[in-house]
Write a protein that holds these residues in place. Structure first.
Motif, PDB file in Angstrom:
ATOM      1  N   LYS A 270      -6.828   0.262   2.183  1.00 46.40           N
ATOM      2  CA  LYS A 270      -6.443   0.946   0.945  1.00 46.40           C
ATOM      3  C   LYS A 270      -4.961   1.315   0.959  1.00 46.40           C
ATOM      4  N   GLU A 271      -4.463   1.798   2.098  1.00 46.93           N
ATOM      5  CA  GLU A 271      -3.034   2.118   2.228  1.00 46.93           C
ATOM      6  C   GLU A 271      -2.184   0.858   2.064  1.00 46.93           C
ATOM      7  N   TRP A 272      -2.603  -0.228   2.714  1.00 44.31           N
ATOM      8  CA  TRP A 272      -1.877  -1.494   2.627  1.00 44.31           C
ATOM      9  C   TRP A 272      -1.832  -1.976   1.184  1.00 44.31           C
ATOM     10  N   LEU A 273      -2.957  -1.859   0.493  1.00 44.61           N
ATOM     11  CA  LEU A 273      -3.048  -2.310  -0.890  1.00 44.61           C
ATOM     12  C   LEU A 273      -2.093  -1.519  -1.783  1.00 44.61           C
ATOM     13  N   LEU A 274      -2.066  -0.203  -1.620  1.00 42.78           N
ATOM     14  CA  LEU A 274      -1.147   0.626  -2.413  1.00 42.78           C
ATOM     15  C   LEU A 274       0.308   0.295  -2.110  1.00 42.78           C
ATOM     16  N   LYS A 275       0.605   0.140  -0.826  1.00 47.42           N
ATOM     17  CA  LYS A 275       1.984  -0.152  -0.396  1.00 47.42           C
ATOM     18  C   LYS A 275       2.452  -1.501  -0.925  1.00 47.42           C
ATOM     19  N   ASN A 276       1.556  -2.486  -0.914  1.00 46.88           N
ATOM     20  CA  ASN A 276       1.942  -3.842  -1.293  1.00 46.88           C
ATOM     21  C   ASN A 276       1.738  -4.152  -2.762  1.00 46.88           C
ATOM     22  N   SER A 277       1.181  -3.239  -3.525  1.00 47.48           N
ATOM     23  CA  SER A 277       1.015  -3.484  -4.947  1.00 47.48           C
ATOM     24  C   SER A 277       2.027  -2.685  -5.772  1.00 47.48           C
ATOM     25  N   ALA A 278       2.922  -1.955  -5.082  1.00 47.91           N
ATOM     26  CA  ALA A 278       3.965  -1.185  -5.790  1.00 47.91           C
ATOM     27  C   ALA A 278       4.930  -2.145  -6.474  1.00 47.91           C
TER      28      ALA A 278
END
Length: 75
Positions: A65-73
Motif C-alpha cells: 500500500k505504501e509503495w502504491l501511494l508513493k509510485n502513483s503520485a
C-alpha cells in the motif's frame, strides 16, 4: 442446562477472521490487474518489499500500500 450466551460467543469468535498481512504474487497480479509475468517482474524490482520463504514470494500488504501511494503520485 446449556449456556446459550456462551454458545453464541463461541460461534461469533469462530466467524472472526484475521486480516491478511501478506499476499502472494498471484494475488498481487489479480489486485493490480496485471499479468503474472509482470507481477513477478515487479516483485523483483528494487524498492519493492517482499518476504521470501524458500521459493515462495510474499508481499507485505502494508508495504504494498505504501509503495502504491508513493509510485502513483503525480510527478
Amino acid at each position: 442446562m446449556v449456556d446459550v450466551e456462551a454458545k453464541t460467543t463461541i460461534k461469533i469468535r469462530r466467524k472472526e477472521q484475521m486480516e491478511k498481512t501478506t499476499m502472494s504474487v498471484q494475488e498481487l497480479s489479480a489486485q493490480m490487474g496485471i499479468s503474472l509475468p509482470k507481477a513477478y517482474e515487479l516483485v523483483k524490482s528494487p524498492g519493492f518489499s517482499t518476504i521470501r520463504i524458500g521459493t515462495r514470494i510474499l508481499i507485505p500488504v502494508d508495504a504494498y500500500k505504501e509503495w502504491l501511494l508513493k509510485n502513483s503520485a503525480h510527478r
